[in-house]
Design an enzyme around this catalytic site. Sequence first.
Site, short mmCIF file in Angstrom:
data_model
loop_
_atom_site.label_atom_id
_atom_site.label_comp_id
_atom_site.label_asym_id
_atom_site.label_seq_id
_atom_site.Cartn_x
_atom_site.Cartn_y
_atom_site.Cartn_z
N TYR A 129 0.82 -1.21 0.00
CA TYR A 129 0.00 0.00 0.00
C TYR A 129 0.86 1.27 0.00
O TYR A 129 0.40 2.33 -0.43
CB TYR A 129 -0.91 0.04 1.23
CG TYR A 129 -2.24 -0.66 1.07
CD1 TYR A 129 -2.32 -2.00 0.71
CD2 TYR A 129 -3.43 0.03 1.31
CE1 TYR A 129 -3.54 -2.63 0.59
CE2 TYR A 129 -4.65 -0.60 1.19
CZ TYR A 129 -4.70 -1.92 0.83
OH TYR A 129 -5.92 -2.55 0.71
N LYS A 185 3.26 -15.21 2.07
CA LYS A 185 3.44 -15.95 0.82
C LYS A 185 4.93 -16.25 0.68
O LYS A 185 5.57 -15.91 -0.33
CB LYS A 185 2.87 -15.11 -0.34
CG LYS A 185 2.81 -15.83 -1.68
CD LYS A 185 1.76 -16.93 -1.76
CE LYS A 185 1.86 -17.67 -3.09
NZ LYS A 185 0.95 -18.84 -3.16
N ASP A 241 -2.90 -18.25 0.30
CA ASP A 241 -3.91 -19.00 -0.48
C ASP A 241 -4.55 -20.09 0.38
O ASP A 241 -5.76 -20.28 0.39
CB ASP A 241 -3.32 -19.55 -1.78
CG ASP A 241 -1.98 -20.26 -1.60
OD1 ASP A 241 -1.40 -20.20 -0.49
OD2 ASP A 241 -1.51 -20.88 -2.59
N ASP A 296 -6.25 -7.08 4.18
CA ASP A 296 -7.41 -6.42 3.55
C ASP A 296 -8.36 -7.49 2.99
O ASP A 296 -9.56 -7.47 3.24
CB ASP A 296 -6.92 -5.50 2.43
CG ASP A 296 -8.07 -4.83 1.70
OD1 ASP A 296 -8.98 -4.32 2.38
OD2 ASP A 296 -8.06 -4.82 0.45
N ASP A 315 -12.11 -9.20 4.88
CA ASP A 315 -13.43 -9.16 4.24
C ASP A 315 -14.04 -10.55 4.23
O ASP A 315 -15.23 -10.74 4.50
CB ASP A 315 -13.34 -8.65 2.79
CG ASP A 315 -13.56 -7.15 2.67
OD1 ASP A 315 -13.20 -6.43 3.63
OD2 ASP A 315 -14.08 -6.69 1.64
C1 IPM Z 1 -10.38 -1.36 4.19
C2 IPM Z 1 -10.67 -0.71 2.86
C3 IPM Z 1 -9.55 0.26 2.53
C4 IPM Z 1 -8.25 -0.52 2.48
C5 IPM Z 1 -9.78 1.10 1.25
C6 IPM Z 1 -11.08 1.84 1.27
C7 IPM Z 1 -8.63 2.04 1.01
O1 IPM Z 1 -10.84 -1.69 1.88
O2 IPM Z 1 -10.28 -0.62 5.20
O3 IPM Z 1 -10.27 -2.58 4.25
O4 IPM Z 1 -7.93 -1.13 1.44
O5 IPM Z 1 -7.54 -0.53 3.49
MG MG Z 2 -10.87 -3.67 2.64
#
Ligand code: IPM
Ligand code: MG
Length: 361
Positions: free
Chosen positions: A143, A193, A226, A250, A254
């Site tokens: 990032y 990884k 993975d 990230d 999710d």
């Molecule tokens: C998160 C989001 C952010 C990230 C985006 C909106 C920049 O996806 O907080 O997980 O990738 O960190």
């Molecule tokens: Mg995210």
Amino acid sequence: MTNTYKITLLPGDGIGPEVITEAVKVLDAVAVAAKFNISYNEQHAGGAAIDAHNDPMPDSVIDACKASHAVLLGAVGGPKWDALTGAMRPESGLLKIRKELGAFANLRPVTVPNSLAENSPLRPEAVSGLDLFTVRELTGGIYFGQPVGEEGEGAEKRAWNTMIYSVGEIERVARVAFDWARKRRNKVTSVDKANVLHVSRLWRDTVKTLHENEYSDVELDHMYIDNAAMQMVINPRQFDVILTGNIFGDILSDASATLGGSLGLLPSASVGGPVGIFEPVHGSAPDIAGQDKANPLAMILSVAMMLDTLDQDIAAKAIRQGVEKVLDQGYRSGDLWREGNTLASTSELGQYVKEAALAAL
Ligand code: IPM
Ligand code: MG
């Protein structure tokens, strides 16, 4: 312990403002009952800041955040700003405030109360009682790594980012993960990884050495990203604390969030610096923005994480109990609604959690 907290509110874009409104409703109520004061300073962030100041994270907003005890952030981004590039994107504003506040560790806890096991895409028995905790490195890795750029034209055009970690960056976030594991079920799974990436080999070696020297009482295992993604959907209950870098965290967080049926339930705390940022993991959901349909629970639970770090444990616990009670009673926003539930709006959910939290205090 200070009795007045200065909180900077960054509602941001999309559903951000409406979930912040509900979070503030709940926070104000528990503050009165638990006898502490809050003073708010609301500022633009992301697309809203681009519209108002032509900058997704103006210096004046960063200064306001630095001068507060904590930051509550709703969400940033949306189709209106999708054509913008680089530092002008709403997301760049979010990355900037994380970096400026030194918030290198992002904590993303996932619990699945029994009342939500039926909402999971997995079988209820695979997720019922699940309690996992991701520690994602937040201010480094791909990032932020340099160089980043592009050159050339046509089919020859190329673009690149750089995934880079120093030993110091790995150690400080690994410590956060080991410390949390000691307060939980004493197990860390470090995800990388290392079979392909040089940077991941440094990650793995550094975590191993730190473990041997300072945390040998904690159980540690290593998993490739993975495989970790697969294990997350086969048997998520094997995880206690997951430690991983910025981009793997990230993605994996999710996936973990959806185990409880919706991204709308996952709170987060971005900590490590002098001022923490408390933000739901979900995005700005522009398709339902402004319709009183969004799920405010992730934002409300982010307030509970903020109160943990401010040592207001009783108020934090009351909020969590409030959320659990409202879910037990069957109230659900559209993302979680199923036959037999009662559909509730954003503002109704905020009101119900507020009442239930007050009853728990
Ligand atoms: C998160 C989001 C952010 C990230 C985006 C909106 C920049 O996806 O907080 O997980 O990738 O960190
Ligand atoms: Mg995210």
